[in-house]
Design a protein around this motif. Structure first.
Motif, PDB file in Angstrom:
ATOM      1  N   THR A   1       0.810  -1.228   0.000  1.00  0.00           N
ATOM      2  CA  THR A   1       0.000   0.000   0.000  1.00  0.00           C
ATOM      3  C   THR A   1       0.844   1.280   0.000  1.00  0.00           C
ATOM      4  OG1 THR A   1      -0.165  -0.099   2.418  1.00  0.00           O
ATOM      5  CG2 THR A   1      -1.927  -1.146   1.152  1.00  0.00           C
ATOM      6  N   ARG A   2       2.166   1.139  -0.120  1.00  0.00           N
ATOM      7  CA  ARG A   2       3.021   2.330  -0.154  1.00  0.00           C
ATOM      8  C   ARG A   2       2.703   3.190  -1.386  1.00  0.00           C
ATOM      9  NH1 ARG A   2       9.188   1.102   0.947  1.00  0.00           N
ATOM     10  NH2 ARG A   2       8.248   0.524   2.956  1.00  0.00           N
ATOM     11  N   ASP A   3       2.220   2.575  -2.436  1.00  0.00           N
ATOM     12  CA  ASP A   3       1.801   3.299  -3.636  1.00  0.00           C
ATOM     13  C   ASP A   3       0.393   3.844  -3.411  1.00  0.00           C
ATOM     14  OD1 ASP A   3       0.976   4.144  -6.147  1.00  0.00           O
ATOM     15  OD2 ASP A   3       1.879   2.446  -7.207  1.00  0.00           O
ATOM     16  N   PRO A   4       0.166   5.156  -3.561  1.00  0.00           N
ATOM     17  CA  PRO A   4      -1.171   5.721  -3.334  1.00  0.00           C
ATOM     18  C   PRO A   4      -2.231   5.172  -4.289  1.00  0.00           C
ATOM     19  CG  PRO A   4       0.297   7.353  -4.322  1.00  0.00           C
ATOM     20  CD  PRO A   4       1.146   6.201  -3.920  1.00  0.00           C
ATOM     21  N   LEU A   5      -1.802   4.559  -5.414  1.00  0.00           N
ATOM     22  CA  LEU A   5      -2.771   3.964  -6.324  1.00  0.00           C
ATOM     23  C   LEU A   5      -3.360   2.674  -5.777  1.00  0.00           C
ATOM     24  CD1 LEU A   5      -0.982   4.537  -9.765  1.00  0.00           C
ATOM     25  CD2 LEU A   5      -2.948   5.775  -8.827  1.00  0.00           C
ATOM     26  N   VAL A   6      -2.698   2.102  -4.759  1.00  0.00           N
ATOM     27  CA  VAL A   6      -3.232   0.899  -4.100  1.00  0.00           C
ATOM     28  C   VAL A   6      -4.124   1.358  -2.960  1.00  0.00           C
ATOM     29  CG1 VAL A   6      -2.697  -1.199  -2.825  1.00  0.00           C
ATOM     30  CG2 VAL A   6      -1.225  -0.474  -4.724  1.00  0.00           C
ATOM     31  N   ILE A   7      -5.421   1.076  -3.072  1.00  0.00           N
ATOM     32  CA  ILE A   7      -6.387   1.554  -2.087  1.00  0.00           C
ATOM     33  C   ILE A   7      -6.433   0.657  -0.846  1.00  0.00           C
ATOM     34  CG2 ILE A   7      -8.823   2.162  -1.733  1.00  0.00           C
ATOM     35  CD1 ILE A   7      -8.998   2.589  -4.776  1.00  0.00           C
ATOM     36  N   GLY A   8      -6.187  -0.608  -1.016  1.00  0.00           N
ATOM     37  CA  GLY A   8      -6.229  -1.516   0.126  1.00  0.00           C
ATOM     38  C   GLY A   8      -5.832  -2.927  -0.265  1.00  0.00           C
TER      39      GLY A   8
ATOM     40  N   LEU B   1      -8.604   2.507 -13.728  1.00  0.00           N
ATOM     41  CA  LEU B   1      -7.292   2.186 -14.288  1.00  0.00           C
ATOM     42  C   LEU B   1      -7.435   1.194 -15.440  1.00  0.00           C
ATOM     43  CD1 LEU B   1      -5.032   1.679 -11.121  1.00  0.00           C
ATOM     44  CD2 LEU B   1      -4.923   3.566 -12.750  1.00  0.00           C
ATOM     45  N   SER B   2      -6.603   1.368 -16.454  1.00  0.00           N
ATOM     46  CA  SER B   2      -6.578   0.387 -17.543  1.00  0.00           C
ATOM     47  C   SER B   2      -5.906  -0.896 -17.066  1.00  0.00           C
ATOM     48  CB  SER B   2      -5.816   0.956 -18.747  1.00  0.00           C
ATOM     49  OG  SER B   2      -4.438   1.104 -18.419  1.00  0.00           O
ATOM     50  N   LEU B   3      -6.109  -1.970 -17.796  1.00  0.00           N
ATOM     51  CA  LEU B   3      -5.478  -3.243 -17.443  1.00  0.00           C
ATOM     52  C   LEU B   3      -3.959  -3.099 -17.427  1.00  0.00           C
ATOM     53  CD1 LEU B   3      -5.622  -6.257 -16.840  1.00  0.00           C
ATOM     54  CD2 LEU B   3      -5.741  -6.674 -19.325  1.00  0.00           C
ATOM     55  N   GLU B   4      -3.409  -2.381 -18.380  1.00  0.00           N
ATOM     56  CA  GLU B   4      -1.957  -2.180 -18.437  1.00  0.00           C
ATOM     57  C   GLU B   4      -1.463  -1.386 -17.236  1.00  0.00           C
ATOM     58  OE1 GLU B   4       1.469  -0.386 -21.474  1.00  0.00           O
ATOM     59  OE2 GLU B   4      -0.665  -0.202 -21.954  1.00  0.00           O
ATOM     60  N   ALA B   5      -2.195  -0.325 -16.869  1.00  0.00           N
ATOM     61  CA  ALA B   5      -1.790   0.492 -15.723  1.00  0.00           C
ATOM     62  C   ALA B   5      -1.883  -0.317 -14.431  1.00  0.00           C
ATOM     63  CB  ALA B   5      -2.658   1.738 -15.630  1.00  0.00           C
ATOM     64  N   ALA B   6      -2.949  -1.116 -14.292  1.00  0.00           N
ATOM     65  CA  ALA B   6      -3.099  -1.944 -13.096  1.00  0.00           C
ATOM     66  C   ALA B   6      -1.959  -2.952 -12.994  1.00  0.00           C
ATOM     67  CB  ALA B   6      -4.447  -2.660 -13.132  1.00  0.00           C
TER      68      ALA B   6
ATOM     69  N   GLU C   1       1.083  -2.588 -14.134  1.00  0.00           N
ATOM     70  CA  GLU C   1       2.295  -1.882 -13.733  1.00  0.00           C
ATOM     71  C   GLU C   1       2.312  -1.609 -12.237  1.00  0.00           C
ATOM     72  OE1 GLU C   1       2.371   1.583 -16.139  1.00  0.00           O
ATOM     73  OE2 GLU C   1       3.029   0.531 -17.960  1.00  0.00           O
ATOM     74  N   VAL C   2       1.140  -1.271 -11.666  1.00  0.00           N
ATOM     75  CA  VAL C   2       1.060  -1.029 -10.220  1.00  0.00           C
ATOM     76  C   VAL C   2       1.394  -2.303  -9.447  1.00  0.00           C
ATOM     77  CG1 VAL C   2      -0.515  -0.496  -8.317  1.00  0.00           C
ATOM     78  CG2 VAL C   2      -0.581   0.868 -10.408  1.00  0.00           C
ATOM     79  N   LEU C   3       0.855  -3.429  -9.904  1.00  0.00           N
ATOM     80  CA  LEU C   3       1.092  -4.697  -9.201  1.00  0.00           C
ATOM     81  C   LEU C   3       2.547  -5.145  -9.334  1.00  0.00           C
ATOM     82  CD1 LEU C   3      -2.110  -6.807  -9.922  1.00  0.00           C
ATOM     83  CD2 LEU C   3      -1.620  -5.266  -8.027  1.00  0.00           C
ATOM     84  N   VAL C   4       3.140  -4.945 -10.495  1.00  0.00           N
ATOM     85  CA  VAL C   4       4.543  -5.332 -10.676  1.00  0.00           C
ATOM     86  C   VAL C   4       5.440  -4.503  -9.766  1.00  0.00           C
ATOM     87  CG1 VAL C   4       6.476  -5.310 -12.302  1.00  0.00           C
ATOM     88  CG2 VAL C   4       4.262  -6.209 -13.018  1.00  0.00           C
TER      89      VAL C   4
END
Length: 313
Positions: A231-238, A263-268, A270-273
């Motif tokens: 959750t350190r990334d603000p794009l991760v809500i929980g 978020l697009s599938l590609e953006a999501a 990238e957040v998970l990676v």
């Protein structure tokens, strides 16, 4: 002072290989010394300690091979790797310790009923002193490796030798009292205390190994650290449905990650990676599975372990 990074699987393998080889060598030396001096002294406490060291050798050999098998890469039949070999080795250790305690207890009771005089007490004391020093050195080395690796097999081996350390001291006191006071009852009483210490150590080994075989969760501190990293990334809500388990040198974790549904599938992806990379810096031997959930629009998941509540636990 910052916490040093966890070792990689390769580093863990190297550390556990070296310490288990040292364990085997120490047990072999102790068995030889105690067996030779027991034939000279007839000490039942020394016999008890020699029998325990013989089982130590068997257990150390099992651990020696288990830690090598545990780091074998996953294959078609074992997709999660072979890490639980370490826990099976620890269970074997627990069984051998129980057997050792039973043997020692029987010999001690027989000696109390029919006392046998102690011969060559000086040699018996000398070998127990040497055994105590060697065991103390091995336990110190195992402690250092355990702090780096967390290996359940090394932990079981260390618990075994810790009980040996206590039993060596008890046996030393019993042999010394029998040699200097001429009362063989001290020797047998020391053997009974050794048996009790071994039983207590076996219970601890069994508890730790069974916890890993039953997929016990990682510590609350480790779970909190994982959630904080994700959750350190603000794009991760929980984060919810976090499940963790240890398997020898590996850590397996899976979770659902709440993201903005826009978020697009590609953006999501990238957040998970990026989140995965942060976790791997702290847990380099982790196997991570993350499922992206669009916050507020995800249907509850079914299956054997269906969601019951959306929490960060």
């Amino acid at each position: 002072m910052s916490t040093p990074p966890a070792p990689t699987v390769q580093e863990t393998a190297a550390l556990t290989r070296r310490i288990t080889l040292l364990s085997v060598a120490t047990a072999a030396v102790l068995v030889t010394l105690k067996a030779v001096v027991w034939t000279m002294s007839g000490s039942v406490a020394l016999l008890a300690s020699a029998a325990d060291s013989a089982l130590d050798l068997v257990a150390s050999l099992a651990t020696f091979f288990a830690v090598r098998y545990a780091v074998v890469p996953p294959d078609a039949e074992h997709r999660f790797g072979h890490g639980k070999a370490e826990a099976f080795a620890s269970l074997l250790q627990a069984g051998l310790v129980f057997a050792s305690a039973a043997l020692i207890g029987r010999e001690a009771v027989a000696n109390l009923i029919d006392p046998r005089p102690l011969q060559q007490g000086g040699w018996a004391i000398a070998v127990m002193l040497a055994s105590t020093v060697l065991t103390l050195g091995l336990v110190a080395a195992q402690t250092r490796v355990l702090r780096r690796t967390g290996s359940v097999a090394v932990s079981g081996d260390r618990a075994h030798y810790l009980s040996d350390l206590g039993s060596n001291l008890v046996a030393l006191i019993g042999i010394a009292a029998s040699a200097w006071l001429g009362a063989s009852g001290f020797d047998a009483a020391a053997a009974l205390i050794v048996a009790a210490l071994l039983l207590w150590g076996a219970i601890g080994i069994f508890r730790e190994a069974s916890g890993q075989l039953l997929d016990r969760e990682l510590s609350p501190e480790a779970r909190r650290q994982i959630i904080e990293l994700i959750t350190r990334d603000p794009l991760v809500i929980g984060v919810h449905q976090l499940r963790t388990r240890a398997s020898g040198p590996y850590v397996h974790m899976q979770m659902h990650v709440d993201l903005d549904p826009q978020l697009s599938l590609e953006a999501a992806h990238e957040v998970l990676v990026a989140a995965e990379k942060r976790v791997l810096e702290a847990f380099p031997s982790a196997d991570i599975i993350m499922h992206a959930d669009p916050r507020g629009k995800a249907e509850p998941h079914g299956g054997a372990f269906a969601e019951t509540a959306r929490t960060n636990a």
